[in-house]
Design an enzyme around this catalytic site. Structure first.
Site, PDB file in Angstrom:
ATOM      1  N   SER A  15     -74.894 -22.040 -44.607  1.00 14.36           N
ATOM      2  CA  SER A  15     -74.829 -21.898 -46.067  1.00 14.36           C
ATOM      3  C   SER A  15     -74.731 -20.413 -46.448  1.00 14.36           C
ATOM      4  O   SER A  15     -73.864 -19.705 -45.944  1.00 14.36           O
ATOM      5  CB  SER A  15     -76.050 -22.586 -46.695  1.00 14.36           C
ATOM      6  OG  SER A  15     -75.847 -22.798 -48.058  1.00 14.36           O
ATOM      7  N   HIS A  74     -72.815 -31.106 -47.564  1.00 14.95           N
ATOM      8  CA  HIS A  74     -73.485 -29.913 -47.032  1.00 14.95           C
ATOM      9  C   HIS A  74     -74.444 -30.301 -45.901  1.00 14.95           C
ATOM     10  O   HIS A  74     -74.740 -29.500 -45.034  1.00 14.95           O
ATOM     11  CB  HIS A  74     -74.262 -29.252 -48.175  1.00 14.95           C
ATOM     12  CG  HIS A  74     -74.595 -27.799 -47.953  1.00 14.95           C
ATOM     13  ND1 HIS A  74     -73.653 -26.859 -47.589  1.00 14.95           N
ATOM     14  CD2 HIS A  74     -75.773 -27.123 -48.065  1.00 14.95           C
ATOM     15  CE1 HIS A  74     -74.234 -25.664 -47.483  1.00 14.95           C
ATOM     16  NE2 HIS A  74     -75.513 -25.802 -47.760  1.00 14.95           N
TER      17      HIS A  74
END
Length: 264
Positions: free
Chosen positions: A127, A240
């Site tokens: 991330s 994600h």
């Protein structure tokens, strides 16, 4: 600021490990003028191992380093260090989203480098840690590989996409990309990739709404344009966060990929 003591271990204590084959320690280390904290995971079995710098995502309490995650990578045969970044979990200073806190990643690289059981070093970013990983790879040409998973590559794009992060980004960076384009560029590794020598592995879920896959597409295009070595694993069906079984398999595959880069 550069400091000869960067990466120096100042304090260390044992932390309960979820894996009987992995020892965990919480480390306080020097990063510039600050005492910053992180977690070290080492296979208990004697021998030399590749080092893995694990760069977390999020900011503050979002995306904190998880002991189980660090132990998972160590169990694949790595000595892993994961900085918490400045201002977190008892560390000094204030995290500033891939600004001065990059030094915490650089100092952590030096820390791993200084450990007697560590051979060569790999860099992994998840991330927001993707930016940190690329910047660290640019800063340390001796890195054996760089892996970015669901990784940010363009800070202005994050500002555009994440309405929920704008307030934090304006506070930390000092304003918008329109007002301070140079501050956002400074935090965007795409502009400095000429200096990257390590092979790069890009992992991204195409349905990612936290960090859009466009970050990885931009990174891939730029690396290919510079004739850099890059491999991409795009997963059409995932966001994600990958389902646990797939996540374990991708960790296994990614660590094998890293070890192959190291052997060349």
């Amino acid at each position: 600021m550069n400091n000869d003591n960067n990466g120096k271990i100042l304090e260390s204590y044992r932390f309960p490990s979820p894996n009987p084959k992995v020892e965990l320690r919480v480390i306080t280390y020097q990063s510039g003028s600050l005492r910053v904290k992180g977690m070290l995971a080492e296979p208990i079995e004697e021998g030399l191992y590749d080092g893995l710098l694990y760069l977390r995502g999020g900011i503050k309490n979002v995306g904190k380093v998880r002991p189980a995650r660090i132990a998972q990578f160590a169990a694949e045969g790595f000595i892993v260090f994961a900085p918490f970044y400045r201002g977190n979990q008892g560390g000094e200073g204030n995290e500033d989203f891939a600004g001065e806190d990059r030094e915490d990643a650089f100092s952590a690289f030096s820390l791993l480098h200084s450990l007697p059981r560590v051979r060569q070093l790999h860099i992994f970013g998840f991330s927001r840690g993707g930016v940190m990983a690329l910047m660290t790879g640019i800063n340390f040409p001796e890195a054996a590989s760089v892996v970015t998973w669901g990784g940010v590559s363009d800070m202005s794009l994050t500002y555009m996409e994440r309405l929920d992060l704008r307030k934090m980004m304006k506070r930390v960076i000092g304003g918008t990309p329109e007002k301070y384009p140079e501050r956002y560029q400074e935090r965007t590794p795409l502009y400095q990739l000429e200096q990257l020598t390590a092979p790069v592995l890009i992992i991204h879920g195409v349905n990612d709404h936290n960090v859009s896959v466009e970050h990885s597409y931009r990174l891939e295009r730029r690396l290919r344009g510079l004739n850099k070595e890059v491999e991409c694993w795009y997963f059409d069906e995932f966001t994600h966060y990958f389902p646990p079984a797939v996540n374990r398999k991708v960790v296994e595959d990614a660590t094998k990929w890293m070890k192959r880069q190291g052997k060349r």
